[in-house]
Write an enzyme that holds these catalytic residues in place. Structure first.
Site, PDB file in Angstrom:
ATOM      1  N   GLY A  15       0.795  -1.219   0.011  1.00 54.21           N
ATOM      2  CA  GLY A  15       0.069   0.001  -0.062  1.00 54.21           C
ATOM      3  C   GLY A  15       0.948   1.205   0.010  1.00 54.21           C
ATOM      4  CG  ASP A 119       3.694  -7.807   6.990  1.00 54.88           C
ATOM      5  OD1 ASP A 119       3.078  -7.057   6.008  1.00 54.88           O
ATOM      6  OD2 ASP A 119       2.947  -8.402   7.620  1.00 54.88           O
ATOM      7  CB  ILE A 143      -0.006   4.314   7.623  1.00 51.33           C
ATOM      8  CG1 ILE A 143      -1.176   3.266   7.195  1.00 51.33           C
ATOM      9  CG2 ILE A 143       0.237   5.340   6.559  1.00 51.33           C
ATOM     10  CD1 ILE A 143      -2.367   3.668   7.111  1.00 51.33           C
ATOM     11  CG  ASP A 144      -1.029  -0.535   8.960  1.00 50.47           C
ATOM     12  OD1 ASP A 144      -2.085   0.393   8.973  1.00 50.47           O
ATOM     13  OD2 ASP A 144      -1.097  -1.460   8.116  1.00 50.47           O
ATOM     14  NE  ARG A 179     -25.974  13.910  15.699  1.00 50.09           N
ATOM     15  CZ  ARG A 179     -26.001  14.193  14.375  1.00 50.09           C
ATOM     16  NH1 ARG A 179     -25.064  14.731  13.538  1.00 50.09           N
ATOM     17  NH2 ARG A 179     -27.154  14.100  13.713  1.00 50.09           N
ATOM     18  NE  ARG A 188      -1.372  -5.059   7.742  1.00 50.23           N
ATOM     19  CZ  ARG A 188      -0.109  -5.818   7.534  1.00 50.23           C
ATOM     20  NH1 ARG A 188      -0.299  -6.588   6.700  1.00 50.23           N
ATOM     21  NH2 ARG A 188       0.735  -5.749   8.336  1.00 50.23           N
ATOM     22  CD  GLU A 239      -7.811  -1.582   9.144  1.00 49.16           C
ATOM     23  OE1 GLU A 239      -8.765  -0.951   8.070  1.00 49.16           O
ATOM     24  OE2 GLU A 239      -6.765  -1.580   8.789  1.00 49.16           O
ATOM     25  NE  ARG A 283     -25.790  10.906  12.114  1.00 52.94           N
ATOM     26  CZ  ARG A 283     -26.992  10.714  12.851  1.00 52.94           C
ATOM     27  NH1 ARG A 283     -27.203   9.840  13.697  1.00 52.94           N
ATOM     28  NH2 ARG A 283     -27.803  11.651  12.627  1.00 52.94           N
ATOM     29  NE  ARG A 292      -2.842   3.303   1.513  1.00 54.95           N
ATOM     30  CZ  ARG A 292      -3.318   2.147   0.997  1.00 54.95           C
ATOM     31  NH1 ARG A 292      -3.656   1.144   1.864  1.00 54.95           N
ATOM     32  NH2 ARG A 292      -3.189   2.040  -0.170  1.00 54.95           N
TER      33      ARG A 292
HETATM   34  O1  F6P Z   1      -1.241  -1.426   5.436  1.00 51.99           O
HETATM   35  C1  F6P Z   1      -1.658  -0.453   5.357  1.00 51.99           C
HETATM   36  C2  F6P Z   1      -3.234  -0.326   5.084  1.00 51.99           C
HETATM   37  O2  F6P Z   1      -3.785   1.075   4.677  1.00 51.99           O
HETATM   38  C3  F6P Z   1      -4.093  -0.844   6.309  1.00 51.99           C
HETATM   39  O3  F6P Z   1      -3.957  -0.003   7.516  1.00 51.99           O
HETATM   40  C4  F6P Z   1      -5.314  -1.307   5.692  1.00 51.99           C
HETATM   41  O4  F6P Z   1      -5.731  -2.434   6.620  1.00 51.99           O
HETATM   42  C5  F6P Z   1      -4.886  -1.757   4.128  1.00 51.99           C
HETATM   43  O5  F6P Z   1      -3.546  -1.139   4.113  1.00 51.99           O
HETATM   44  C6  F6P Z   1      -5.765  -1.403   3.202  1.00 51.99           C
HETATM   45  O6  F6P Z   1      -5.386  -2.083   2.132  1.00 51.99           O
HETATM   46  P1  F6P Z   1      -5.924  -1.494   0.471  1.00 51.99           P
HETATM   47  O7  F6P Z   1      -5.109  -0.429   0.169  1.00 51.99           O
HETATM   48  O8  F6P Z   1      -5.651  -2.977  -0.088  1.00 51.99           O
HETATM   49  O9  F6P Z   1      -7.336  -1.482   0.651  1.00 51.99           O
END
Ligand code: F6P
Length: 370
Positions: A15, A119, A143-144, A179, A188, A239, A283, A292
């Site tokens: 990514g 990774d 970014i993770d 709210r 991830r 997430e 919400r 990103r």
């Molecule tokens: O590893 C970076 C990341 O943005 C994660 O935080 C996210 O889960 C994933 O990539 C999303 O991947 P894609 O670009 O395939 O939707």
């Protein structure tokens, strides 16, 4: 006769992430300054398989330091050891394309490859080194912030800043409408973005993949605030967060990707649960790819530049099959095989989690006292 120049290649895989261009610029400039040639490989490992690369010069990297994305292009699908090829009937078959990679490295006379990746890409780099004898130097991108053997990946600071700004904005609208605002952030299987932005953005509840949550303490926190006269609350959900005894929320499976699971949806679920249990309008905002995209922060520009220079320097001194890494604010090298191991999660006794608890932030595992 002119002496043959040493020749290297650089690619960005997985990514995209703020700071990729800053690394490319630093790698290219360092090689050029030291009398070497450098090829930029297009679209990650796909470019190595198809021989899609270009000779870089100073003009190729001019003006890219603050630019988001990657001028080389990237993909998180193409693994040369398991290259997905779609058949006419839609079926995917996986082919081993390592020989194509080796042929192209030989054709372009590349001494070593700088792999800027998370990774997935670092694992491919490590496998190319281990099984095919390719000389590789890795640069930790994501970014993770979930790579082992480094204290920081570049891109994380920018994502964290973006999520913090989103929380600041959600605060004012939450307060106006009384709210509960839930922000779902990326990361991830690790909660680094949620934890850091939650602290920086003054969240009341932070839910991480590392601490499966129970609804009761989350509701108790929101009610406690209401009783104290605070008619709104801010919740940050990674997430990868999941309820105790439950599963992570999967948004989609990506066909042909070497890591097909894409997480997402937990924020909406938590917002609905909160509204149902408290009667307070709730919400959810999913921050998504805004984390990103765009320009890297000053911190990420400096870190990316240091990583890029260090990666090229490792190549110049012939120190291969390593990843550059941040350790006690110094750039060092670690074995790439070690660096390409299990993702680094937030430990539950992390000092920042303890800091949050002292402030009364709920992590969804126990009822907080203030
Ligand atoms: O590893 C970076 C990341 O943005 C994660 O935080 C996210 O889960 C994933 O990539 C999303 O991947 P894609 O670009 O395939 O939707």
């Amino acid at each position: 006769m002119a002496e043959k120049k040493r020749r290297f290649a650089v690619l960005t895989g997985g990514g995209d992430c703020p700071g990729l261009n800053a690394v490319i610029r630093a790698v290219v400039k360092t090689f050029l300054q030291n009398g070497c040639e450098v090829y930029g490989v297009h679209n990650g490992f796909n470019g190595l398989i198809n021989g899609n690369m270009q000779l870089m010069d100073y003009a190729s990297v001019s003006g890219i330091l603050p630019r988001g994305g990657t001028i080389l292009g990237t993909t998180n699908r193409d693994n040369p050891f398991k290259f997905a090829v779609e058949q006419e009937n839609g079926e995917i078959v996986y082919k081993d394309m390592r020989q194509q990679v080796l042929d192209n490295l030989k054709k372009y006379d590349i001494e070593a490859l700088v792999v800027i990746g998370g990774d997935g890409s670092l694992n491919i780099g490590a496998q190319l080194a281990r099984e095919c004898g390719v000389k590789v130097v890795g640069v930790p991108k994501t970014i993770d912030n979930d790579l082992p053997c480094t204290e920081r990946t570049f891109g994380f600071d920018t994502a964290m800043a973006m999520a913090t700004e989103a929380l600041d904005r959600l605060h004012t609208t939450a307060e106006s409408h009384h709210r509960v605002m839930v922000l779902e952030v990326m990361g991830r299987y690790a909660g680094w973005i949620a934890l850091h932005s939650g602290i920086a953005g003054g969240a009341d509840v932070i839910l991480l993949p590392e601490i499966p949550y129970k609804l009761e303490p989350v509701i108790a926190k929101i009610k406690q605030r209401k009783e104290a006269g605070k008619n709104f609350s801010i919740v940050v959900v990674a997430e990868g967060a999941k309820p105790e005894g439950g599963e992570m929320s999967v948004a989609r499976m990506v066909k042909g990707s070497f890591e097909p699971i894409r997480l997402g949806g937990i924020g909406e679920k938590v917002a609905n649960e909160i509204e149902e249990a408290t009667g307070i309008e709730s919400r959810c905002t999913v921050l998504g790819y805004l984390q990103r995209g765009g320009s890297p922060t000053a911190f990420d520009r400096v870190l990316s530049t240091r990583y890029g220079v260090a990666a090229a320097e490792a190549c110049l001194r012939g120190e291969y099959n390593v990843m550059v890494s941040l350790y006690h604010d110094q750039i060092v090298t670690v074995y790439i095989q070690k660096a390409a191991s299990k993702p680094r999660q937030v430990s539950v006794d992390n000092e920042i989690i303890r800091t949050g608890r002292q402030l009364g932030i709920s992590f969804g595992d126990e009822v907080s006292v203030n």
